[in-house]
Write a protein that holds these residues in place. Structure first.
Motif, PDB file in Angstrom:
ATOM      1  N   SER A   9      44.209  32.882  33.758  1.00  0.00           N
ATOM      2  CA  SER A   9      45.514  33.196  34.329  1.00  0.00           C
ATOM      3  C   SER A   9      46.605  32.249  33.852  1.00  0.00           C
ATOM      4  O   SER A   9      46.421  31.039  33.805  1.00  0.00           O
ATOM      5  CB  SER A   9      45.457  33.146  35.857  1.00  0.00           C
ATOM      6  N   CYS A  28      41.366  37.928  31.320  1.00  0.00           N
ATOM      7  CA  CYS A  28      40.973  38.313  32.677  1.00  0.00           C
ATOM      8  C   CYS A  28      42.082  39.049  33.425  1.00  0.00           C
ATOM      9  O   CYS A  28      43.225  39.128  32.980  1.00  0.00           O
ATOM     10  CB  CYS A  28      40.546  37.079  33.466  1.00  0.00           C
ATOM     11  N   ALA A  31      46.019  38.029  33.979  1.00  0.00           N
ATOM     12  CA  ALA A  31      46.173  36.772  33.231  1.00  0.00           C
ATOM     13  C   ALA A  31      47.620  36.489  32.829  1.00  0.00           C
ATOM     14  O   ALA A  31      48.091  35.353  32.908  1.00  0.00           O
ATOM     15  CB  ALA A  31      45.284  36.785  31.994  1.00  0.00           C
ATOM     16  N   SER A  55      46.560  42.845  33.415  1.00  0.00           N
ATOM     17  CA  SER A  55      46.648  41.584  32.671  1.00  0.00           C
ATOM     18  C   SER A  55      48.021  41.334  32.047  1.00  0.00           C
ATOM     19  O   SER A  55      48.430  40.186  31.878  1.00  0.00           O
ATOM     20  CB  SER A  55      45.564  41.522  31.598  1.00  0.00           C
TER      21      SER A  55
END
Length: 198
Positions: A9, A28, A31, A55
């Motif tokens: 992130s 992820c 992110a 994301s």
């Protein structure tokens, strides 16, 4: 760094002016959500296999270059990227998921030759006028192209299901819809259509 394989992130790191992603195999969920890149183009590296849910939601880039190694794109990955106008889905991706590219400025979409499913609201309110569906496509979800200004639709030979209101909305300009005999499930998908059976 070159050793980085996974990005978890950078949520909230707003107004990024420069970003270089190398050697990463997974991005992820959320992110880069809401980071508002101050770049027009985003290059994702070869070797990347997975892009998580939401994301890149709420970003301002115009172009994203997806690598040929990409296999998975999560729900809402590029949702509400209001300037994004072109995307090329790599051949290893089989599903374009729910709201993946909704509320974007997409005018050009190239679907990989192995895409099997387009999820619900995947391209909701995008700006696409023309799209070619791969022969691998089997399912188009509910409202997948809702309020998209498509002018014609030719469904591929092996498609099996088209969801409710898949091609509905006030911005539609469809003049012709071609439906193959393979279609098993079809609900109310468009008002005022012309049907040509293969």
């Amino acid at each position: 760094p070159k050793s980085l394989k996974k990005i978890v992130s950078l949520y909230g790191c707003s107004n990024l002016e420069e970003i270089e992603i190398q050697n990463v195999i997974e991005i992820c969920d959320k992110a880069f959500s809401g980071t508002f890149f101050k770049v027009d183009e985003l290059f994702l590296p070869e070797g990347l296999k997975s892009i998580g849910k939401s994301s890149f939601t709420l970003n301002s880039f115009k172009h994203v270059h997806l690598p040929s190694t990409l296999e998975y794109i999560g729900e809402g990955a590029f949702s509400c990227c209001h300037k994004l106008d072109k995307i090329d889905i790599p051949n290893k991706v089989k599903i374009v998921p729910h709201r993946c590219f909704d509320r974007t400025a997409l005018t050009e979409v190239i679907l990989g030759e192995n895409v099997e499913e387009i999820g619900e609201e995947a391209f909701y309110r995008a700006k696409i006028k023309s799209i070619t569906f791969p022969q691998s496509l089997k399912k188009i979800g509910k409202k997948a192209f809702y309020n998209v200004p498509l002018e014609s639709i030719e469904l591929p030979e092996h498609i099996e299901e088209v969801g409710e209101d898949a091609f509905e909305g006030k911005y539609l300009a469809i003049k012709e819809l071609t439906i193959p005999g393979s279609l098993k499930i079809i609900k109310h998908i468009i008002s005022g259509w012309v049907v040509e059976n293969k």
